[in-house]
Design an enzyme around this catalytic site. Sequence first.
Site, PDB file in Angstrom:
ATOM      1  N   GLY A  70      -1.540   9.268   3.364  1.00 30.86           N
ATOM      2  CA  GLY A  70      -0.437  10.018   3.212  1.00 30.86           C
ATOM      3  C   GLY A  70      -0.493  11.466   3.788  1.00 30.86           C
ATOM      4  N   CYS A  97      -8.002   6.743   4.099  1.00 25.77           N
ATOM      5  CA  CYS A  97      -7.615   8.050   4.494  1.00 25.77           C
ATOM      6  C   CYS A  97      -7.329   9.179   3.254  1.00 25.77           C
ATOM      7  CB  CYS A  97      -6.220   7.922   5.407  1.00 25.77           C
ATOM      8  SG  CYS A  97      -6.050   9.221   6.447  1.00 25.77           S
ATOM      9  N   TYR A  98      -6.043   9.450   3.207  1.00 23.08           N
ATOM     10  CA  TYR A  98      -5.773  10.416   2.086  1.00 23.08           C
ATOM     11  C   TYR A  98      -6.250   9.855   0.923  1.00 23.08           C
ATOM     12  CZ  TYR A  98      -3.220  13.606  -1.224  1.00 23.08           C
ATOM     13  OH  TYR A  98      -2.939  14.096  -2.382  1.00 23.08           O
ATOM     14  N   HIS A 188      -8.177   3.507   9.352  1.00 17.26           N
ATOM     15  CA  HIS A 188      -7.042   2.642   8.638  1.00 17.26           C
ATOM     16  C   HIS A 188      -7.358   1.246   9.204  1.00 17.26           C
ATOM     17  CE1 HIS A 188      -4.072   5.640   7.507  1.00 17.26           C
ATOM     18  NE2 HIS A 188      -4.560   6.365   8.411  1.00 17.26           N
ATOM     19  N   GLU A 190      -6.055  -1.339   8.286  1.00 12.96           N
ATOM     20  CA  GLU A 190      -4.838  -2.215   8.334  1.00 12.96           C
ATOM     21  C   GLU A 190      -4.048  -2.294   9.612  1.00 12.96           C
ATOM     22  OE1 GLU A 190      -5.268   0.616   6.787  1.00 12.96           O
ATOM     23  OE2 GLU A 190      -3.672   1.860   6.850  1.00 12.96           O
ATOM     24  N   ASP A 246      17.840 -12.693   6.180  1.00 16.44           N
ATOM     25  CA  ASP A 246      17.439 -11.983   4.904  1.00 16.44           C
ATOM     26  C   ASP A 246      18.363 -12.669   3.670  1.00 16.44           C
ATOM     27  OD1 ASP A 246      16.243 -10.900   6.219  1.00 16.44           O
ATOM     28  OD2 ASP A 246      16.813  -9.003   6.067  1.00 16.44           O
ATOM     29  N   LYS A 393       9.802  -8.955   6.918  1.00 20.33           N
ATOM     30  CA  LYS A 393      10.737 -10.003   7.734  1.00 20.33           C
ATOM     31  C   LYS A 393       9.946 -11.159   8.146  1.00 20.33           C
ATOM     32  CE  LYS A 393      14.943  -9.975   9.768  1.00 20.33           C
ATOM     33  NZ  LYS A 393      16.147  -9.127   9.209  1.00 20.33           N
TER      34      LYS A 393
END
Length: 537
Positions: A70, A97-98, A188, A190, A246, A393
């Site tokens: 964040g 992180c945060y 991170h 990810e 979608d 998506k």
Amino acid sequence: MSSTPTMQPRQPRPQSERGGIVVLDFGGQYTQLIARRIREQQVFSAVLPCNSSLEKIKAFEPAGIVLSGGPSSVYDPQAPKCDPNVLSIGVPVLGICYGMQWITHTLGGKVVNAGRQEYGRASLDRSCGTARPESEIFAGVPQSLRIWNNHGDHVHTLPEGFHATAMTENAIAAVEHAGKKIYAVQFHPEVNHTENGTQILRNFLFRVCHAEPKWSGAAFIEETTQAIKEKVGEKWAICALSGGVDSTVAAVLVHRVMGEKLTNIFVNTGMLRKNEFADTLEMLRDRLHLKVIGVDASDRFLEKLKGVSDPERKRKIIGGEFIAVFAEEAQKLQKGDAHGEIGFLVQGTLYPDVIESVSVKGPSATIKTHHNVGGLPENMPFALIEPLRDLFKDEVRRIGKDLGLPSEILLKHPFPGPGLAVRLLGEISREPLVTLQDADAIVTEEIRSAGLYEKVWQAFAVLLPVRSVGVMGDDRTYGLTVAVRVVQSDDAMTADWVRLPGDVLERISTRIVNEVRGVTRVVYDISSKPPSTIEWE
Ligand code: XMP
């Protein structure tokens, strides 16, 4: 309509969603990516605002909790917070992180403003942790690796019982209290730029949380259709269908449950691509066997857009008119004899639509207001069915494939709701719309015949209100300019321009100037997002 940007826990959770991971969102730009990386491991994940109640978190029966990154500083009085009891509900926690800073701060350690901030690539060294047993989080991960950082603060003093398991040159990069099953990393895992990031997340999921990899497209389809069945009862539903991936996947999912009780409404705003209205209607009706009402409202839209050149006004007018057309059609249906009571509106809202549309204090801040979520009025007399609300998506494409949708739909490029209105800069009228449609069709054709259509995120033409001098035959011309935009992206949040081969660019340019009347110049857009956006308006 729902006003929360995150998942609503249903009671009880479907089988494949139990034992997943709850990601608590502190507003980091990568929060949704964390959730997706977890689902890539076939483990369900849900993003909740960081200030969610323990009860709400526990309703997911999670195997573990991730605290996201964040933008705030933990020592800022306005800094977002979790209920500290998330650290002791009996499931493992991973702070990122945060999230790491919040854990440190909450458990009595100290976080300080970094003398040297770390943004971007850094080297991680795990030798500080080697005197102890191998950290579960780093099992199978090399002693040193390249990581991706994004922080201004860092951990200075660890809380009692914690020890550092990795360092960078400037800061503590990972800490843990294995006894309490609390782990944290300053970088991170990810993002793709972190080497072995997937392994680190897998270690948390499978070695620490013992999560079971049971979430899949098939499980999603089965459980979602079951949930829709329970929700709709005897009522009927309508769906705003655009023919994009979608809304089509959403409609097909709901159609499985409701059959003829679902009526789809496809509105031609006049801002669609060349031949799109007729082609899409045929596809939806004849190949997917959906019940679709096609409404050609292009005159109406053009009338409302007369004299308007401001992009935001264009969006609002189109959004407003769309809802008016849609509501009229729904009313007609409701009054018809052969129709039951309409209780639901189906939408193909995706997770990025949700986070880009709704601002919540703490979690991911508003970026845009243009997506379908923001567009609907508060007083719609229908409850929403948004079966794809938690997905990205590419996940929707996978689900669509499992549902047997043709690749023309699955691989169709995203197309904005206001359509060509945001690609025709300045005022809109029929003639330049046709010019743009023709130029756009050439871009698509050439990208397809170069075998690139399925490899790029979007490829399209933009018509600029810029005239320039040309020479055609012996005549001097003074014609319009077409900009060609081809971008690569994972989720439209960031995008890079595609380095198209010169011969493809040449064919596009030659054909547009030769075949599209009034255009004398073609330019190629070489801007990335950020700082530019994908669309020009
Ligand atoms: P930008 O231009 O913001 O676009 O980089 C990101 C993605 O969103 C699409 N887009 C829209 N979609 N209504 C929509 O439904 C809109 O007003 C809108 N504007 C942009 C765009 O095509 C890209 O995929």
